[in-house]
Design an enzyme around this catalytic site. Sequence first.
Site, short mmCIF file in Angstrom:
data_model
loop_
_atom_site.label_atom_id
_atom_site.label_comp_id
_atom_site.label_asym_id
_atom_site.label_seq_id
_atom_site.Cartn_x
_atom_site.Cartn_y
_atom_site.Cartn_z
CG ASN A 1 -48.55 81.01 30.47
OD1 ASN A 1 -47.75 80.46 29.72
ND2 ASN A 1 -48.29 82.20 31.02
CG ASP B 1 -42.36 86.87 27.40
OD1 ASP B 1 -43.60 86.78 27.23
OD2 ASP B 1 -41.85 87.50 28.35
C1 IPE Z 1 -43.16 82.55 30.05
O1 IPE Z 1 -43.71 83.78 29.71
C2 IPE Z 1 -43.99 81.44 29.51
C3 IPE Z 1 -43.97 81.27 28.05
C4 IPE Z 1 -43.25 81.95 27.21
C5 IPE Z 1 -44.81 80.22 27.56
P1 IPE Z 1 -44.71 84.56 30.66
O2 IPE Z 1 -45.10 85.80 29.93
O3 IPE Z 1 -45.80 83.67 31.09
O4 IPE Z 1 -43.80 84.89 31.93
P2 IPE Z 1 -43.91 86.08 32.99
O5 IPE Z 1 -45.32 86.07 33.52
O6 IPE Z 1 -43.61 87.35 32.26
O7 IPE Z 1 -42.87 85.78 34.02
C1 IPE Z 2 -45.61 84.55 25.34
O1 IPE Z 2 -46.13 85.81 25.06
C2 IPE Z 2 -46.56 83.44 24.98
C3 IPE Z 2 -47.20 82.80 26.14
C4 IPE Z 2 -46.91 83.00 27.39
C5 IPE Z 2 -48.25 81.83 25.85
P1 IPE Z 2 -46.97 86.59 26.13
O2 IPE Z 2 -48.41 86.28 25.95
O3 IPE Z 2 -46.47 86.37 27.51
O4 IPE Z 2 -46.71 88.10 25.69
P2 IPE Z 2 -46.44 89.33 26.64
O5 IPE Z 2 -45.32 88.97 27.55
O6 IPE Z 2 -47.72 89.57 27.41
O7 IPE Z 2 -46.10 90.45 25.73
MG MG Z 3 -45.06 87.25 28.61
#
Ligand code: IPE
Ligand code: IPE
Ligand code: MG
Length: 242
Positions: A68, A20
């Site tokens: 997502n 993340d």
């Molecule tokens: C979890 O991260 C999913 C992945 C790392 C693929 P998210 O960024 O989607 O999770 P939330 O929305 O912060 O809970």
């Molecule tokens: C994790 O990084 C990757 C995916 C969920 C695909 P994020 O895209 O959630 O990055 P932040 O949490 O918005 O910084």
């Molecule tokens: Mg994230």
Amino acid sequence: MSGTSDIADGGPKHVAVIMDGNGRWAQARGRPRLFGHHAGAKRVREIVESCPNLGVKYLTIFAFSTENWKRTQVEVAGLMSLFRRYITKEARALCDEGVRVRFIGDRVQLDRKLVSLMDELEGMTAHNDRVHLTIALNYGSRDEVSRATKRLAEEVASGNLDPADVTEETLTKFLDTRVLPDPDLVIRTSGEARISNFLLWQSAYAEYEFIDTLWPDFSSEIFANLVGSYGKRERRFGAVPA
Ligand code: IPE
Ligand code: IPE
Ligand code: MG
């Protein structure tokens, strides 16, 4: 030099990572979120390659959740194209490194080209056993358990399974992770202390590490440190220590 470190014996056999923080990493640089996803994808190889020395046999990474899809069309399309490119570009190296690749998650909503690349990579690495890399793509635990329950119910309806025989082991056999051991250690980067629908059933007794580093800044040194500190923890699985 045996090639394995001291960590190997008491270390985690299966590490799962919630990668993340890509978006925030890009935003901090005034760049679009996809720039962060590209930087994040580049970190994966180094972590996979460090596994054998650390005694980590199974690495499972969360690449895209069932939630997502709620992101903008531009980000979702960019991620899907990144996955296609990543598989095409990395396939040879992963195979040569002895990595066995598997995907978990629901493939039905993914585009046909991506699914065929996933199938191909699973097939071409099926004989490998050095590291087992599982990529969670369109994965969500609740979705996985729902799909598993549906198939289990079909077995009951067709008379192949007696409801009285449904145990934890039975349900486990219907999960996407059926061939994997449970994770010993779950790492989440980016400072968020939540699980976001990742391996809920499988991680019931896992150890957790929530670290502030954003995924594109994650390194094999940080990984080795987390794997190292796992050995100092005492897992009880509900029992009283001897
Ligand atoms: C979890 O991260 C999913 C992945 C790392 C693929 P998210 O960024 O989607 O999770 P939330 O929305 O912060 O809970
Ligand atoms: C994790 O990084 C990757 C995916 C969920 C695909 P994020 O895209 O959630 O990055 P932040 O949490 O918005 O910084
Ligand atoms: Mg994230």
